[in-house]
Structure formats: C-alpha cells, structure tokens
Design a protein around this motif. Sequence first.
Motif, PDB file in Angstrom:
ATOM      1  N   THR A 180       0.696   6.281  -4.789  1.00 41.99           N
ATOM      2  CA  THR A 180       1.671   7.378  -4.122  1.00 41.99           C
ATOM      3  C   THR A 180       1.668   8.870  -4.517  1.00 41.99           C
TER       4      THR A 180
ATOM      5  N   ALA B 192      -1.472  10.438  -3.168  1.00 44.79           N
ATOM      6  CA  ALA B 192      -1.396  10.787  -1.860  1.00 44.79           C
ATOM      7  C   ALA B 192      -0.659  12.051  -1.312  1.00 44.79           C
TER       8      ALA B 192
ATOM      9  N   SER C 162       0.245   7.263   3.538  1.00 46.47           N
ATOM     10  CA  SER C 162      -0.680   8.197   3.811  1.00 46.47           C
ATOM     11  C   SER C 162      -0.477   9.539   3.588  1.00 46.47           C
TER      12      SER C 162
ATOM     13  N   ASP D  67       1.679  10.647   6.087  1.00 50.61           N
ATOM     14  CA  ASP D  67       3.066  10.352   5.950  1.00 50.61           C
ATOM     15  C   ASP D  67       3.848  11.657   5.204  1.00 50.61           C
TER      16      ASP D  67
ATOM     17  N   SER E 111       0.798  -1.132  -0.060  1.00 47.32           N
ATOM     18  CA  SER E 111       0.202   0.055  -0.093  1.00 47.32           C
ATOM     19  C   SER E 111       0.978   1.018  -0.007  1.00 47.32           C
ATOM     20  N   GLN E 112       0.336   2.349  -0.568  1.00 45.52           N
ATOM     21  CA  GLN E 112       1.007   3.560  -0.529  1.00 45.52           C
ATOM     22  C   GLN E 112       0.951   4.093   0.573  1.00 45.52           C
TER      23      GLN E 112
END
Length: 296
Positions: A103, A106, A73, A76, A70-71
């Motif tokens: 990514t 996000a 957040s 992050d 998963s990418q």
Amino acid sequence: MCRVHRRMARVAIVSDTTAYLPANVVEQNDIRLVSLYVNFSGDMLREADVADYPAFFDRLRSADEMPTTSQPSVGDFLAVYEPLLAEGRDIVSIHISVGLSGTSEAARQAAEALQRDGKGGERVNVLDSSTAAGGLGMVVLAAAKRAAAGGDAEAVLARAREAREALKMWFAIDTLEFLKRSGRIGAASAWIGSTLKIKPILTVESEISPIERVRTSARAFERMVDYARQRHESGADGWVVQHIQSDEQGRELTDRCREIFESEPAFYSEIGPVLAVHTGPGLLGVGAVPARMFDG
C-alpha cells in the motif's frame, strides 16, 4: 465551529482501511481513507464496501479456497490526493506496514506521478507505519490531532513517528492456520508443526511477530488484561481494543481496561475483511500509546 477548524487544517491526513477506525472517529478527525481489496473467487470487493461482516465471515469459514487481498491502485490514491492538493493542503499519508502490504509503495507512486504532472505531489509525505489495525489507527489518530491543532507537515510527521515509537499492541488469535494458508505468518512460522493446541499471541513489528503461546482462550484473554496493565504502568494510557467476530469478549476486555486505565478507549472496533482473511475470526487485541499523543 469545529467543522470550520477542520477545514482550515493545513495538513490533510490520509490512511487506509486496515486501521479499522470507527466511522465517527474518521469523520470527527477529518481523516481520508483509501480502501484495500479482497478477491473472493474472482469477486473483487473494496473493503470499504463490505458492510455485512457476519456474512463475510460465514463465507470465509466455509470457503474451499482462501480469498486473497490486494493493495489500492495508484489511481485510488490519485483520487484522494488530487482534490486535497488542489485545495492547497499538504498531505501526510500513513499506511499499513510494507512487510504486510504494498500500500505505501502505491501511495509513493501516486505522489511521484502528481509531482511529474506538476500537481503538487512533492507535498505528499508517505509514512510506512510498520504496523497495522489498531496500531496504525493510533498513529493516524495522533497525526490527525496534531494536524487539527495547526501543525505543519513536519510537525505532523514528527508526531506520527513519536506515536509509532511509543506504540505497543498485542493480538491473540484462535489459530495459526489462516496465517499459514495466507503466507503472512512471518516469524511465527517457528510455531508451525506444534502438536499442542495453542492460542498464539502476536504483534506487528514490520511483519507478524510472535510473543508467546498459551493453551486456552481464557488464558489468552487474561494475558490481554495483563498486557493492558503493563501498558498503564509504563505510562501509556491512550488505549484501544479491537476484535474479529468476538464482540462479547471485546466488550469484556474493554470493561476490564476501563478499570485499569480509568478512562475511555481512543476507539473500539472490529477488524475487517482484509486482515481477517489472514488471521481468521476470533482475534482479540489491545494496545496503547501515551495519552499525550492525542492532545494535539
């Protein structure tokens, strides 16, 4: 003096862990990384925190259920962007292809949130590299060199785009099975169902794209050498080699490439858990851009 120069750079370079840049390259070029994640049966791991690659790959080989990835957040990205913006720096944030991961999206959401909050999000420039691994690493490194030389955000973005346009990189993998199971197989799906034992050679152009099939690992290795020679002949002499659990072959390929390019690689590294989940162990890759991309 070098450390002071890096602190003075007007533009901060941010990327993600799927470039698999060596730690010394990251530090020397003042690159900030945001980590992707691997979910192993409910155990969520930051890729940046996986230090024991052999243990991870042993677990991957014996897993009954494929891990997922998963990418990062939005949070992050905020944690990386906010301090840089507070220092008054602009940001160029370069990430794995949107055809493989969310990514970049996000990152854009984080920039928009910072802009709404009046924290300088308009100074964050997010670039989809349309590639991954060593290709992403070379684009990021080219951008970092330009930033260190004093380029503004526009100049750094221009250099990153120029490097991406010039970039070509091939990967040979042992089997299509991991790509098939993970659903990241892209256009190489046409090869599924082949009765031949094949060693696929692939590239990343937004998604996983097939190049050719060979019958043996030895032939795949020689095709990597052939490709390095092609890149050299085309004038692309800024080169890298990467591998997954194939350090002996990776170092042998590096030795062959030193003879071809008559120079050291921009970097040599092992691809980590996030991309390894999709390709499996046994990958070998080589690629290059014109060496002037790293001149600043």
